[in-house]
Write an enzyme that holds these catalytic residues in place. Structure first.
Site, PDB file in Angstrom:
ATOM      1  N   HIS A  15      -3.367   1.386  -3.228  1.00  9.32           N
ATOM      2  CA  HIS A  15      -4.127   1.743  -2.029  1.00  9.32           C
ATOM      3  C   HIS A  15      -5.031   2.945  -2.303  1.00  9.32           C
ATOM      4  O   HIS A  15      -6.230   2.922  -2.014  1.00  9.32           O
ATOM      5  CB  HIS A  15      -3.173   2.088  -0.875  1.00  9.32           C
ATOM      6  CG  HIS A  15      -2.657   0.916  -0.117  1.00  9.32           C
ATOM      7  ND1 HIS A  15      -1.797  -0.010  -0.670  1.00  9.32           N
ATOM      8  CD2 HIS A  15      -2.869   0.509   1.171  1.00  9.32           C
ATOM      9  CE1 HIS A  15      -1.495  -0.924   0.237  1.00  9.32           C
ATOM     10  NE2 HIS A  15      -2.137  -0.633   1.365  1.00  9.32           N
ATOM     11  N   HIS A  62       4.919   5.854  -1.344  1.00 11.78           N
ATOM     12  CA  HIS A  62       4.642   6.382  -2.676  1.00 11.78           C
ATOM     13  C   HIS A  62       5.055   7.834  -2.761  1.00 11.78           C
ATOM     14  O   HIS A  62       5.097   8.550  -1.756  1.00 11.78           O
ATOM     15  CB  HIS A  62       3.150   6.273  -3.019  1.00 11.78           C
ATOM     16  CG  HIS A  62       2.662   4.877  -3.224  1.00 11.78           C
ATOM     17  ND1 HIS A  62       2.936   4.145  -4.357  1.00 11.78           N
ATOM     18  CD2 HIS A  62       1.914   4.070  -2.424  1.00 11.78           C
ATOM     19  CE1 HIS A  62       2.369   2.945  -4.257  1.00 11.78           C
ATOM     20  NE2 HIS A  62       1.756   2.880  -3.090  1.00 11.78           N
TER      21      HIS A  62
END
Length: 281
Positions: free
Chosen positions: A177, A229
């Site tokens: 992303h 993350h």
């Protein structure tokens, strides 16, 4: 012959993009991430799993749509101002120059996006880093194995039974992303810096560039806040995206072909416009 070259260029571009897309699809469908172990006292992988606010589809749609709109509007404005490349012949028909320039720019952006995703996804499957919500998704139970005696659990079973979520929980490094978001932002910043010449306001262009960068920054922060993350995953994703965007823009799109010098600045005005006198014989 010129018409044939343009058609062959389009065909070869399409084939090249397909060749890049196939490994991406193969990794998604048949790839198996490296099954990394974990330390019993590792608190960084014990965060709760949250619903993500920015999905892959949403990010890709907004990113590509943003670039397509920005490129087409910029090329139309340049064409109206007489700064375009002029009309092109394609299959015996004239097409406006802004259409061809838009095709080239968007095609190069797509090529770079595929390269960026391939680098990010390949790294994910090779490294197999566990996401912050790994414990919540996997519910691991260590086995009675000598591999686990030193506190690093290598032999264990996930008891949650959700194979798709467990697979995703092993794909933390780097953040794809963040990589795509930063790639889009940096490509846009470079493109507008070279081709977006507005005389009305010096700050308008830079405000648009900063907004794109801020959007990419927000995407990266959201991945950390939503426990998808670790911060280092996001940092690595930013680095990958920015690097590939710069390389693709400079060496594939090649801004020098627009008649700009390598520094992308206006040429200096000569201080002495008079010609030098010829040397006396």
């Amino acid at each position: 012959m010129a018409v044939d070259r343009l058609i062959w260029k389009i065909i070869l571009d399409f084939v090249t993009l397909c060749l890049l897309a196939f490994p991406l699809l193969a990794i998604q469908l048949w790839g198996t991430p490296y099954e990394r172990g974990y330390f019993i006292d590792d608190e960084s992988i014990r965060l709760p799993n949250k619903q993500e606010s920015i999905s892959e589809g949403l990010l890709a749609g907004v990113g590509f749509g943003f670039i397509v709109v920005a490129v087409i509007l910029t090329e139309i404005i340049r064409d109206k101002r007489g700064s375009g490349i002029g009309e092109k012949f394609l299959n015996g028909s004239l097409i406006p120059g802004w259409i061809w320039e838009s095709y080239v720019t968007i095609g190069v952006f797509t090529f770079g996006a595929a390269c960026q995703q391939l680098v990010s996804n390949t790294t994910k499957y090779v490294i197999g880093r566990l996401r912050p919500h790994f414990y919540d998704v996997c519910r691991p139970e260590p086995n009675d194995s000598p591999l686990n005696l030193l506190g690093y659990i290598q032999d264990y079973n996930c008891t949650s039974g959700e194979a798709a979520l467990i697979k995703e929980a092993r794909l933390s490094f780097p953040s794809a992303h963040s990589s795509f978001a930063m790639y889009t932002a940096v490509f846009f910043i470079f493109y507008i810096q070279v081709k977006g010449k507005w005389r009305g306001s010096k700050l308008l262009r830079h405000a648009a560039q900063f907004s794109a960068l801020l959007g990419a920054w927000y995407v990266g922060l959201s991945r950390v806040v939503e426990h998808k993350h670790h911060w280092s995953d996001v940092g690595a994703g930013f680095l990958i995206g920015a690097t590939i965007a710069a390389l693709v823009f400079i060496y594939v799109l090649k801004p020098k072909k627009y008649g700009l010098p390598g520094s992308w600045q206006d040429p200096p005005i000569p201080t002495n416009p008079l010609p030098r006198p010829a040397l006396a014989r």
